[in-house]
Design a protein around this motif. Sequence first.
Motif, short mmCIF file in Angstrom:
data_model
loop_
_atom_site.label_atom_id
_atom_site.label_comp_id
_atom_site.label_asym_id
_atom_site.label_seq_id
_atom_site.Cartn_x
_atom_site.Cartn_y
_atom_site.Cartn_z
N THR A 19 -23.83 -7.31 4.25
CA THR A 19 -24.87 -7.80 3.34
C THR A 19 -26.13 -6.94 3.49
O THR A 19 -26.37 -6.34 4.53
CB THR A 19 -25.24 -9.26 3.65
OG1 THR A 19 -25.69 -9.35 5.01
CG2 THR A 19 -24.05 -10.18 3.44
N PRO A 20 -26.96 -6.90 2.44
CA PRO A 20 -28.26 -6.21 2.56
C PRO A 20 -29.12 -6.89 3.63
O PRO A 20 -28.90 -8.06 3.96
CB PRO A 20 -28.89 -6.39 1.17
CG PRO A 20 -27.74 -6.69 0.26
CD PRO A 20 -26.72 -7.42 1.10
N ALA A 21 -30.10 -6.17 4.13
CA ALA A 21 -30.93 -6.65 5.25
C ALA A 21 -31.54 -8.04 5.04
O ALA A 21 -31.60 -8.83 5.96
CB ALA A 21 -32.03 -5.64 5.55
N LYS A 22 -32.00 -8.34 3.83
CA LYS A 22 -32.69 -9.62 3.62
C LYS A 22 -31.83 -10.65 2.88
O LYS A 22 -32.34 -11.68 2.45
CB LYS A 22 -33.98 -9.39 2.86
CG LYS A 22 -34.96 -8.56 3.68
CD LYS A 22 -36.32 -8.50 3.06
CE LYS A 22 -37.19 -7.63 3.96
NZ LYS A 22 -38.58 -7.85 3.78
N ALA A 23 -30.55 -10.39 2.78
CA ALA A 23 -29.66 -11.34 2.09
C ALA A 23 -29.62 -12.66 2.85
O ALA A 23 -29.63 -12.68 4.08
CB ALA A 23 -28.26 -10.75 1.97
N GLU A 24 -29.58 -13.74 2.11
CA GLU A 24 -29.50 -15.05 2.72
C GLU A 24 -28.11 -15.66 2.63
O GLU A 24 -27.85 -16.69 3.23
CB GLU A 24 -30.53 -15.98 2.09
CG GLU A 24 -31.95 -15.53 2.40
CD GLU A 24 -32.96 -16.62 2.15
OE1 GLU A 24 -32.58 -17.79 2.02
OE2 GLU A 24 -34.16 -16.29 2.12
N THR A 25 -27.23 -15.03 1.86
CA THR A 25 -25.87 -15.55 1.73
C THR A 25 -24.84 -14.44 1.98
O THR A 25 -25.10 -13.27 1.74
CB THR A 25 -25.60 -16.15 0.33
OG1 THR A 25 -25.79 -15.14 -0.65
CG2 THR A 25 -26.52 -17.32 0.06
N GLY A 26 -23.69 -14.87 2.44
CA GLY A 26 -22.56 -13.99 2.63
C GLY A 26 -21.30 -14.77 2.30
O GLY A 26 -21.33 -15.99 2.12
N ILE A 27 -20.19 -14.06 2.22
CA ILE A 27 -18.92 -14.71 1.89
C ILE A 27 -17.84 -14.18 2.82
O ILE A 27 -17.79 -12.98 3.09
CB ILE A 27 -18.53 -14.45 0.41
CG1 ILE A 27 -19.60 -14.99 -0.53
CG2 ILE A 27 -17.18 -15.08 0.09
CD1 ILE A 27 -19.36 -14.69 -1.99
N ALA A 28 -16.99 -15.07 3.28
CA ALA A 28 -15.86 -14.69 4.14
C ALA A 28 -14.56 -15.03 3.42
O ALA A 28 -14.50 -15.99 2.64
CB ALA A 28 -15.93 -15.40 5.49
N TYR A 29 -13.53 -14.24 3.72
CA TYR A 29 -12.22 -14.40 3.12
C TYR A 29 -11.17 -14.40 4.22
O TYR A 29 -11.39 -13.83 5.28
CB TYR A 29 -11.93 -13.26 2.14
CG TYR A 29 -13.05 -13.00 1.15
CD1 TYR A 29 -13.19 -13.79 0.02
CD2 TYR A 29 -13.95 -11.97 1.35
CE1 TYR A 29 -14.21 -13.56 -0.90
CE2 TYR A 29 -14.99 -11.73 0.44
CZ TYR A 29 -15.11 -12.52 -0.68
OH TYR A 29 -16.11 -12.29 -1.57
N LEU A 30 -10.01 -14.97 3.96
CA LEU A 30 -8.94 -15.00 4.97
C LEU A 30 -7.65 -15.51 4.34
O LEU A 30 -7.63 -15.94 3.19
CB LEU A 30 -9.34 -15.88 6.15
CG LEU A 30 -9.92 -17.27 5.83
CD1 LEU A 30 -8.84 -18.31 5.70
CD2 LEU A 30 -10.89 -17.66 6.92
N THR A 31 -6.58 -15.45 5.12
CA THR A 31 -5.28 -15.97 4.68
C THR A 31 -4.79 -16.99 5.70
O THR A 31 -4.90 -16.76 6.90
CB THR A 31 -4.25 -14.83 4.53
OG1 THR A 31 -4.72 -13.92 3.52
CG2 THR A 31 -2.88 -15.36 4.13
#
Length: 150
Positions: free
Chosen positions: A36-48
């Motif tokens: 994520t960018p330095a000041k991003a407040e959200t992220g997303i994770a993926y998996l199986t």
Amino acid sequence: MVRRRVLAIAACLVVAGAALAQTGQLEVSDAWARATPAKAETGIAYLTIRSPTADRLVSVSSPVAKKVELNTMEMSGVVMKMRPLASLDIPAGQPVTLKPGGDHVMLTGLNGPLRDGQSFPLTLTFEKAGTREVTVAVEKPGAAGPAPQR
């Protein structure tokens, strides 16, 4: 007599293999997130997720964010809609893949940026299988999937 023993041993191995397949454990693999960018407040994770028996993912958590929840994303015409999921069904014997443009883990209120090459823990709680902690590998910002094992 030797032939009977060999057949008996072979039969035992087949029965044991079938029993192991039926009592196999739920597995989580290919856990990844984009940097994520330095000041991003959200992220997303993926998996199986794979399970030999039907189960349900009922909650997710991680120390890297203030709030972690299951979400789904879908297109309605030209508008992308995202909404939270209370849980996620895991059918027996069928992999369930959380991926870009579909179901995913939303990380809100990140404590810091997700950086390429780093990783973070994600705890998944299942209705039947209990709690599983996985390590999420952080990939490059534009990654389309997890990198091959490093």
